[in-house]
Every structure is written in structure tokens, then in C-alpha cells.
Design a protein around this motif. Structure first.
Motif, PDB file in Angstrom:
ATOM      1  N   SER A  19     -42.785  18.432  -7.863  1.00 19.91           N
ATOM      2  CA  SER A  19     -43.262  16.921  -7.561  1.00 19.91           C
ATOM      3  C   SER A  19     -43.218  16.168  -6.447  1.00 19.91           C
ATOM      4  O   SER A  19     -43.852  15.183  -6.087  1.00 19.91           O
ATOM      5  CB  SER A  19     -42.618  15.849  -8.844  1.00 19.91           C
ATOM      6  OG  SER A  19     -41.358  16.072  -8.872  1.00 19.91           O
ATOM      7  N   ARG A  20     -42.329  16.722  -5.684  1.00 17.52           N
ATOM      8  CA  ARG A  20     -41.957  16.320  -4.232  1.00 17.52           C
ATOM      9  C   ARG A  20     -42.510  17.434  -3.127  1.00 17.52           C
ATOM     10  O   ARG A  20     -42.257  16.934  -2.056  1.00 17.52           O
ATOM     11  CB  ARG A  20     -40.582  15.856  -4.001  1.00 17.52           C
ATOM     12  CG  ARG A  20     -40.173  14.650  -4.972  1.00 17.52           C
ATOM     13  CD  ARG A  20     -40.799  13.432  -4.196  1.00 17.52           C
ATOM     14  NE  ARG A  20     -40.454  12.316  -5.162  1.00 17.52           N
ATOM     15  CZ  ARG A  20     -39.460  11.266  -4.877  1.00 17.52           C
ATOM     16  NH1 ARG A  20     -38.903  11.598  -3.727  1.00 17.52           N
ATOM     17  NH2 ARG A  20     -39.367  10.202  -5.598  1.00 17.52           N
ATOM     18  N   ASP A  21     -42.475  18.651  -3.623  1.00 14.87           N
ATOM     19  CA  ASP A  21     -43.086  19.532  -2.511  1.00 14.87           C
ATOM     20  C   ASP A  21     -44.361  19.906  -2.388  1.00 14.87           C
ATOM     21  O   ASP A  21     -45.180  20.584  -3.147  1.00 14.87           O
ATOM     22  CB  ASP A  21     -42.395  20.823  -2.700  1.00 14.87           C
ATOM     23  CG  ASP A  21     -42.767  22.022  -1.623  1.00 14.87           C
ATOM     24  OD1 ASP A  21     -43.360  21.538  -0.759  1.00 14.87           O
ATOM     25  OD2 ASP A  21     -42.059  22.867  -1.830  1.00 14.87           O
ATOM     26  N   ILE A  22     -44.943  18.591  -1.761  1.00 12.58           N
ATOM     27  CA  ILE A  22     -46.725  18.673  -1.755  1.00 12.58           C
ATOM     28  C   ILE A  22     -47.281  19.727  -0.757  1.00 12.58           C
ATOM     29  O   ILE A  22     -46.975  19.555   0.342  1.00 12.58           O
ATOM     30  CB  ILE A  22     -47.270  17.196  -1.475  1.00 12.58           C
ATOM     31  CG1 ILE A  22     -46.339  16.369  -2.712  1.00 12.58           C
ATOM     32  CG2 ILE A  22     -48.800  17.344  -1.947  1.00 12.58           C
ATOM     33  CD1 ILE A  22     -46.674  16.624  -4.139  1.00 12.58           C
ATOM     34  N   ARG A  23     -48.375  20.425  -1.194  1.00 13.99           N
ATOM     35  CA  ARG A  23     -48.853  21.477  -0.421  1.00 13.99           C
ATOM     36  C   ARG A  23     -50.238  21.167   0.040  1.00 13.99           C
ATOM     37  O   ARG A  23     -50.772  21.668   0.936  1.00 13.99           O
ATOM     38  CB  ARG A  23     -48.672  22.985  -0.821  1.00 13.99           C
ATOM     39  CG  ARG A  23     -47.392  23.431  -1.458  1.00 13.99           C
ATOM     40  CD  ARG A  23     -46.325  23.678  -0.138  1.00 13.99           C
ATOM     41  NE  ARG A  23     -45.014  24.015  -0.487  1.00 13.99           N
ATOM     42  CZ  ARG A  23     -44.753  25.245  -0.342  1.00 13.99           C
ATOM     43  NH1 ARG A  23     -45.659  26.238  -0.289  1.00 13.99           N
ATOM     44  NH2 ARG A  23     -43.432  25.784  -1.004  1.00 13.99           N
ATOM     45  N   GLY A  24     -50.924  20.148  -0.728  1.00 13.00           N
ATOM     46  CA  GLY A  24     -52.243  19.965  -0.289  1.00 13.00           C
ATOM     47  C   GLY A  24     -52.856  18.821  -1.121  1.00 13.00           C
ATOM     48  O   GLY A  24     -52.394  18.694  -2.415  1.00 13.00           O
ATOM     49  N   ILE A  25     -53.655  18.102  -0.743  1.00 11.44           N
ATOM     50  CA  ILE A  25     -54.179  16.959  -1.551  1.00 11.44           C
ATOM     51  C   ILE A  25     -55.933  16.977  -1.389  1.00 11.44           C
ATOM     52  O   ILE A  25     -56.420  17.204  -0.318  1.00 11.44           O
ATOM     53  CB  ILE A  25     -53.873  15.602  -1.001  1.00 11.44           C
ATOM     54  CG1 ILE A  25     -52.389  15.479  -1.359  1.00 11.44           C
ATOM     55  CG2 ILE A  25     -54.794  14.501  -1.858  1.00 11.44           C
ATOM     56  CD1 ILE A  25     -51.937  14.418  -0.553  1.00 11.44           C
ATOM     57  N   VAL A  26     -56.439  16.945  -2.225  1.00  9.55           N
ATOM     58  CA  VAL A  26     -57.989  16.742  -2.602  1.00  9.55           C
ATOM     59  C   VAL A  26     -58.503  15.574  -2.840  1.00  9.55           C
ATOM     60  O   VAL A  26     -58.258  15.264  -4.251  1.00  9.55           O
ATOM     61  CB  VAL A  26     -58.589  18.200  -3.195  1.00  9.55           C
ATOM     62  CG1 VAL A  26     -60.250  18.130  -3.247  1.00  9.55           C
ATOM     63  CG2 VAL A  26     -58.201  19.548  -2.785  1.00  9.55           C
ATOM     64  N   SER A  27     -59.527  14.801  -2.279  1.00  8.85           N
ATOM     65  CA  SER A  27     -59.910  13.713  -3.079  1.00  8.85           C
ATOM     66  C   SER A  27     -61.283  14.067  -3.578  1.00  8.85           C
ATOM     67  O   SER A  27     -62.096  14.781  -3.502  1.00  8.85           O
ATOM     68  CB  SER A  27     -60.238  12.772  -1.760  1.00  8.85           C
ATOM     69  OG  SER A  27     -58.976  12.298  -0.984  1.00  8.85           O
TER      70      SER A  27
END
Length: 750
Positions: free
Chosen positions: A738-746
Motif C-alpha cells: 500500500s506504500r510501495d507504489i510502482r505506477g499510476i494510470v489515470s
């Protein structure tokens, strides 16, 4: 008697038997649909027979109808193994010699596998043991939400997240019920603490109820098809959960369509008329009235026994509700003991032991591994120092109703010795003395752990053993004693008991290769976290505990578990404690003079439980939800979506490449959280809505696709009493925790 007469009588007896078989009741005709068989059986029963079916006749059974060939219903405690037999009317052991079981890992460990295949294996295996023991109902699994790390019963549940719990409970149920044994999902609902568990009246918003505390139960009913559910001890909206109209009728039956049996927790019924009208089917208990001490074998005095029959005969209540309850119980009987195709099951088999080991190995979580201290390199090791009571203490006995009599239990010390063999010397020092006893409900471990040495003496011995060792492995944490991981009491604090913090801190000063293995079903404080290079969350792992731990510690198994709940740095970092209502309203607790006084408790943190609270308040946890390391490394590519917009009746898929960049095979859990960028109601920063566990060889790369629909974007609107997905912009947040974010897609919902 001459031969001719014998032959004639034999012929008559055969004809009589054939005639009786030909005229068998319809409810025994397995060619008929179950509902027809239920209806036929019901029509043949007397009023007294019906009433006898809906309450206990012994500690773990309810009556059948011998006249009609309808068998008794037998329940057994789970959810981690099949409880040993007790006497008919007492909690003392029955003294059987063939009721020892395999203990499976606690459900916190199962949830930490993040692997539905492990959940099905667990359910199938424990279901086979229950079937072999001729049990009809397995009292488990538990899915109450981890609201506070002080809850003594958290180890029996599946963590803090409703989506993870809902996903993991379904295969367990299906695995159990494949064996003709009903899973009994518990404790429905809002049973989030053991302190004052009979008298706590939970108050919370409908939004928190539907978004956080009910999803796993709903999935158990609608996706898992569970055949029974157990009510909980606490009150909700001023009414006990075991006869709570809102929970049992309005939601469970009317909204979800549940067609199984509602079983009371033992002593959870308190009122005959409410139990009649509000959806309770089968009343179990401990004493005369199901709760407090009373006359032996007085089951006829239960709330749904003679008091109910008396009301019917006096014309004060009808029989409509009674028939509904009996129909539900008959349906369960035809699904279980009267299913002619049910398997035989098996007990204590090597395959079950290996299943427990496999689940344990996959659920163990590597929390910290500075300088790659782990795995232990046996090729360069001459001496391993093992410290701590939890290295030798049996953990299958105690903890409440989940206490077991096991066929065997391999301790962490023995597991390590067995694996290391002659490759290195393994020396042991006690380090601390916790609870030297080893008995619960008459089940005895046979261990004598009494040690009269002082704290200083124990510490001095541990330091002496540790200072020249190549590795020091400290096995500590909690145990199954009162005020630790145990039913009917909550923990006194977040900290470790028995002065373990002092032992760990001192060991860190004398040896730089210190490994701490925390045996618990709960988060604990770790004031020494920066001084200890390697930390492993070891859970309560059952019969194969020592084997599984040794396999991970020496590197035979690459750890792949992920935390199913947040480890807070301190208790004040938990919403339930920060906002001051746990364990109930402070003024009411101060004024309470009687044990039976109802204490109100408001869930002020609302939907912000676990990582949702930490995200909202920007709190750095000790270890975040979803966290877990590996002996290899994984690199994520840039995630993408199959579209930029979706409609309410559509789905959207997100794809990310994951590559194993290390030198050994491992498993990674790819987690997808949804973030609503603008909402008419407050929403969490992000919420888990999909995950997938993927196995990769060294250098191997795989494409992982995670799909979500409108449901994953929705929140529960209290005012409208419906799930709402508002059009607008969202983000798919993909990470290793939940805190080790590898990528975000909108993306956008139209």
C-alpha cells in the motif's frame, strides 16, 4: 425349527424389508430436489420434534428426529483444526485416543499468502478432517475486520481489508463444503474486540457497515454459498447480534438471499421472542440458558426450547417462524449428513501435514532484511544461537475455542535442528520466561516450561550463547494465553510481553547477525526495529510450524507473504485509539458497576480502518498493509490500461510487466488500489480492489492483467441506501504494498 419354516420366515423378512424400502419417505429419495425432500420431512414432524431441532441437546449437537430417520446435527470448532471431543454435557475432554488432528496455520497466515489457491487447499484439507470425524458444521472461518491490534481474536480472522478478506474466504468455504460439511462463517457481525464482548453495543454509520464490516460476509453468502453463519456476541443498534433484525433478516436474508442456517454463538441468545422473530435458527450454548452456569443437561430450558413451545401452546406466537427455522436446518442436513454422495474424508494424513506446511511457508512474511542477513548461509555457518521461549513452546493449545489436540507439532527449534542437521551447531537459551503452563480445556501439551531463574540470569545466558554465534535467531512475540492472542480477552498493550524488548536490544549489541522471528497473530510494537537487521513475521503456523520456518530461514523457500494488516508504530496511530472510543464509551465504562451493563462504542474512525486511516492522516506505519520482502528482486514496468474511459456497465483492465531481476525464483503479489479523485462523500486515499500473485524464475518477465468494474469504483451512500459510482476521474494505483507504489494510470468513468 425345521428348514422349510426357516426358509419361509426368511422370505417374509426379505419381502418386508423390500416393501419398507419401496415405501421409503420422499425426503429420503435422493432423486428428488432438496426442497421437495425438505417439505416432505417437515410435513411429517410433530410440533415437539420441530422445537427439539432448533436448540442444542449437547455441547456440540442438536437433535434429529429418530422416528423419521433424520439425523442429529454435529458441529465442531475450527477454524484451524478439528477440536477434540468433549463430554456430552461438559467441557472436559471425552478421553478419545483417535481425535488428534492436523493443526493448520491461523487465518492471519492464510490471508498473508494473498493466494486464493492456498485458501481452497486449506478448506479442502480441514473439510476432509471434519468429514472423517462425522461433523456436519465446521465453526469457521472468521472474517471480522482487524479494527484494533489489541483484539485478542485477530489471529482467527483475515485482516483489515474487506476486499482481501472477501477474496480469501470464498475458496475456503468451497473447499470445506466439497466434503459435505457446512462452513459456518463467523462472527456476524461487528465482533471486533473481546473485552466486554457480550455487552458492547456497536454504533457506526451504514457506510462503514457496508463498506468495511460486511463485504466478506456478503461474499461468503453470494459467492461462497456458505451453508451456515454464526451470530456474534456483541450488540448492534441496541439488539444482540444473534437475534438482530437488521443483521439477520433485513440484510442477510432479504438483501443477500441467504438460505442457510444461522447458528448462535455459544450463549449468544438472550431473548426468546427476539430469537423467534429475528432470524435465529439454531441455538447453542454452555449451560442452562445458554450462557450462565446452571443445571446439568438443561437444554430444554434454552430460549428456543420449552419457553418457545410454551408460547406456541398458549397461542401467544404462531408456528410460521418455527417452520422457517426447521426448513433451514433440514436443508443443511440434506446438504451434509444425508448427502449420499459425500466423501469419507481423512484425518491426520501426511498430505494434510504437507498442505499445512505449504500454506505456512507461503504466508510467512519477511518484514526486514538489511544487508541480506537472510537467508542463513549454512555453507559459512558453524554455530546458530536460538533464543526465546517461543522457539520451544507449543502454540496449538490455548487461545480459546481454536485450541487443538494435535497429532504432532514441530517447534521452531526442532524444525531448525532437523533442517541444519550436522551442517552447523544449534545451541539454545531461554532468554525469557513467559507462560510456562500448557493446558486448555483439559488438553495438555505435556511440556514443563517452568524456569525460576531471574530476568537478569536468563539475559546473561542468552548473551553468552549469542556473542560468538554466526547467526542469532530470536523467537518471540505473543502466545495463546489470556491478554495476548486469545479469545475472551484483549491485549493490555501493543508492546511485547515478558521483557522481550530488553532481550532483543541487548542481543543486537553483541551480534550483528540478529534475526527476530515474531510469532503472533497481531501487530506488535518494535522499539528496536532500527537495531535489528532481519525481522520475520512467523504467525501461528500449526503442526508444521518449525519445518516451515526453517525452510524460509535457510532459504529453501523464498518468502512471498504480504501483511494482511498494518503494523502501526504506536497505538495512537490507529484510528480506533486515536479517536478515543475503544474499548467503549469512557464515561459509561467508569460508571458501570455490573458485568452485564451495556457499554456503547462508537466507531468514530468510520470507514478509515487500517491503511485507510494511515493514508488519510499521513502516518508512516512500522510496516504497511500489503508489505512483504523476498530473497529476490522484482522490477515493474510502466502500467497501462485497455481504455481511457469506461461506462457503468463496462470493465477496465490494467496491465503491468513484472520481472524477476534477482538470482532465484520467487513470487510477487501485484496489488491494485483505486483512488477516486473527486467525490461527493469523503473517500479513502486509495482502496485495494484487485491483486494477483505471480511466480517468476530468475530473469523471467510476465504480464499481469488486473480488471475492475463499476463495483470497484463505488461507495455506499447512506442517504440513498445504495452503492454509487460517480462519474469522474479515477486512478489505478499499482504497487508491491500500500506504500510501495510502482505506477499510476489515470482513467475516467463516464
Amino acid at each position: 425349527m425345521n428348514m422349510k419354516l426357516k426358509t419361509m420366515l426368511l422370505g417374509l423378512s426379505v419381502m418386508t424389508a423390500l416393501s419398507a424400502f419401496a415405501q421409503k419417505p420422499v425426503y429420503l429419495d435422493t432423486g428428488k430436489p432438496i426442497e421437495e425432500r425438505v417439505k416432505d420431512a417437515l410435513n411429517r414432524m410433530t410440533l415437539e420434534e420441530k422445537v427439539k431441532m432448533i436448540h442444542a441437546q449437547s455441547k456440540f449437537s442438536s437433535a434429529g428426529v429418530p422416528r423419521l430417520g433424520i439425523p442429529e446435527v454435529w458441529a465442531t470448532d475450527g477454524p484451524h483444526g478439528i477440536r477434540p471431543e468433549v463430554l456430552w454435557d461438559e467441557w472436559d475432554q471425552a478421553g478419545w485416543t483417535n481425535d488428534s488432528c492436523i493443526a493448520y496455520p491461523a487465518l492471519t497466515c492464510l490471508s498473508a499468502t494473498w493466494n486464493p489457491e492456498m485458501s481452497h487447499l486449506y478448506g479442502k484439507s480441514i473439510g476432509e478432517e471434519a468429514r472423517y470425524r462425522k461433523k456436519d458444521i465446521l465453526l469457521g472461518p472468521g472474517v471480522n475486520i482487524y479494527r484494533t491490534p489489541l483484539n485478542g481474536r485477530n489471529f482467527e480472522y483475515m485482516g483489515e481489508d474487506p476486499y482481501l478478506s472477501a477474496t480469501m474466504v470464498v475458496p475456503y468455504i468451497k473447499g470445506v463444503q466439497e466434503n459435505g460439511v457446512a462452513a459456518c462463517v463467523k462472527h456476524y457481525a461487528l465482533n471486533n474486540q473481546e473485552f466486554n464482548r457480550h455487552t458492547t453495543n456497536v454504533q457506526l454509520s451504514d457506510r462503514a457497515l457496508y463498506e468495511i464490516y460486511l463485504p466478506a460476509f456478503k461474499a461468503a453468502v453470494q459467492e461462497g454459498g456458505t451453508w451456515s453463519i454464526m451470530g456474534s456476541y456483541n450488540l448492534y443498534q441496541g439488539q444482540h447480534a444473534c437475534h438482530n433484525k437488521r443483521l439477520l433478516k433485513d440484510i442477510l436474508r432479504d438483501e443477500w438471499g441467504f438460505d442457510g442456517v444461522v447458528v448462535s454463538d455459544w450463549g449468544g441468545v438472550h431473548n426468546t421472542e427476539q430469537a423467534i422473530r429475528n432470524g435465529m435458527d439454531l441455538e447453542f450454548g454452555s449451560w442452562t440458558n445458554g450462557l450462565s452456569a446452571g443445571t446439568r443437561n438443561a437444554y430444554d430450558n434454552y430460549y428456543l426450547a420449552f419457553p418457545y413451545l410454551k408460547l406456541i401452546k398458549e397461542g401467544k406466537v404462531g408456528t410460521k417462524e418455527l417452520d422457517e427455522k426447521v426448513i433451514n436446518i433440514l436443508r443443511l442436513i440434506f446438504r451434509t449428513s444425508m448427502d449420499p454422495y459425500k466423501p469419507f474424508g481423512s484425518l491426520g494424513s501426511p498430505e494434510h501435514g504437507q498442505a499445512g506446511r505449504k500454506i505456512a511457508e507461503e504466508g510467512i512474511v519477511l518484514l526486514q532484511n538489511k544487508n541480506n542477513v537472510l537467508p542463513v548461509d549454512l555453507n559459512k555457518t558453524k554455530k546458530i544461537a536460538v533464543i526465546g521461549e517461543n522457539a520451544i513452546k507449543m502454540m496449538t493449545v490455548g487461545g480459546g475455542s481454536s485450541s487443538l489436540k494435535v497429532k504432532y507439532e514441530i517447534s521452531p527449534l526442532d524444525g531448525l535442528k532437523n533442517r541444519v542437521g550436522s551442517q552447523a551447531e544449534v545451541v539454545y537459551a531461554r532468554g525469557y520466561v513467559g507462560d510456562p503452563t500448557g493446558e486448555y480445556n483439559g488438553v495438555k501439551t505435556g511440556q514443563d516450561l517452568k524456569d525460576d531463574r531471574s530476568e537478569d540470569e536468563l539475559l546473561a545466558e542468552a548473551l553468552q550463547v549469542a556473542k560468538d554465534a554466526d547467526y542469532v535467531i530470536f523467537f518471540g512475540g505473543l502466545n495463546k494465553s489470556n491478554h495476548q492472542d486469545c479469545e475472551d480477552s484483549d491485549r493490555a498493550s501493543l508492546g511485547l510481553p515478558y521483557a522481550q524488548d530488553r532481550v532483543i536490544s541487548e542481543l543486537a549489541k553483541v551480534n550483528k547477525k540478529l534475526i527476530v522471528v515474531n510469532i503472533s497473530g497481531n501487530a506488535v510494537a518494535m522499539p528496536w526495529v532500527n537495531d535489528v537487521p532481519a525481522i520475520v513475521q512467523g504467525w501461528f503456523l500449526g503442526s508444521e510450524a518449525g519445518t516451515a520456518l526453517a525452510s524460509v530461514l535457510v532459504g529453501d523457500t523464498n518468502p512471498s507473504g504480504k501483511l494482511p494488516f498494518t503494523f502501526p508504530a504506536k497505538l495512537e496511530d490507529v484510528g480506533a485509539h486515536k479517536l478515543g472510543e475503544y474499548p467503549g464509551n469512557k464515561e459509561e465504562l467508569a460508571k458501570s458497576k455490573h458485568r452485564g451493563d451495556t457499554i456503547n462504542e462508537t466507531y468514530h474512525e468510520d470507514i478509515f480502518v487500517g491503511y485507510r486511516w494511515a493514508d488519510k492522516e499521513k502516518i508512516k506505519p512500522l510496516f504497511p498493509f500489503g508489505h512483504g520482502l523476498s530473497y529476490t528482486t522484482f522490477v515493474y514496468g510502466k502500467p497501462s490500461a485497455d481504455k481511457k474511459t469506461m461506462t457503468a456497465d463496462d470493465t477496465i483492465s490494467f496491465t503491468v510487466n513484472v520481472k524477476n531481476t534477482g538470482t532465484r525464483e520467487g513470487q510477487e503479489v501485484v496489488q491494485l488500489y483505486i483512488s477516486d479523485k473527486k467525490s461527493s462523500l469523503p473517500r479513502p486515499v486509495k482502496e485495494l480492489k484487485a491483486f494477483q500473485k505471480v511466480r517468476l524464475a530468475p530473469g523471467e518477465e510476465k504480464e499481469v492483467t488486473l480488471t475492475v468494474d463499476k463495483k470497484a469504483l463505488s461507495f455506499f451512500d447512506d442517504g440513498k441506501h445504495e452503492w454509487v459510482a460517480e462519474p469522474g476521474k479515477f486512478e489505478a494505483v499499482i504497487g508491491s504494498s500500500s506504500r510501495d507504489i510502482r505506477g499510476i494510470v489515470s482513467f475516467e468513468l463516464k
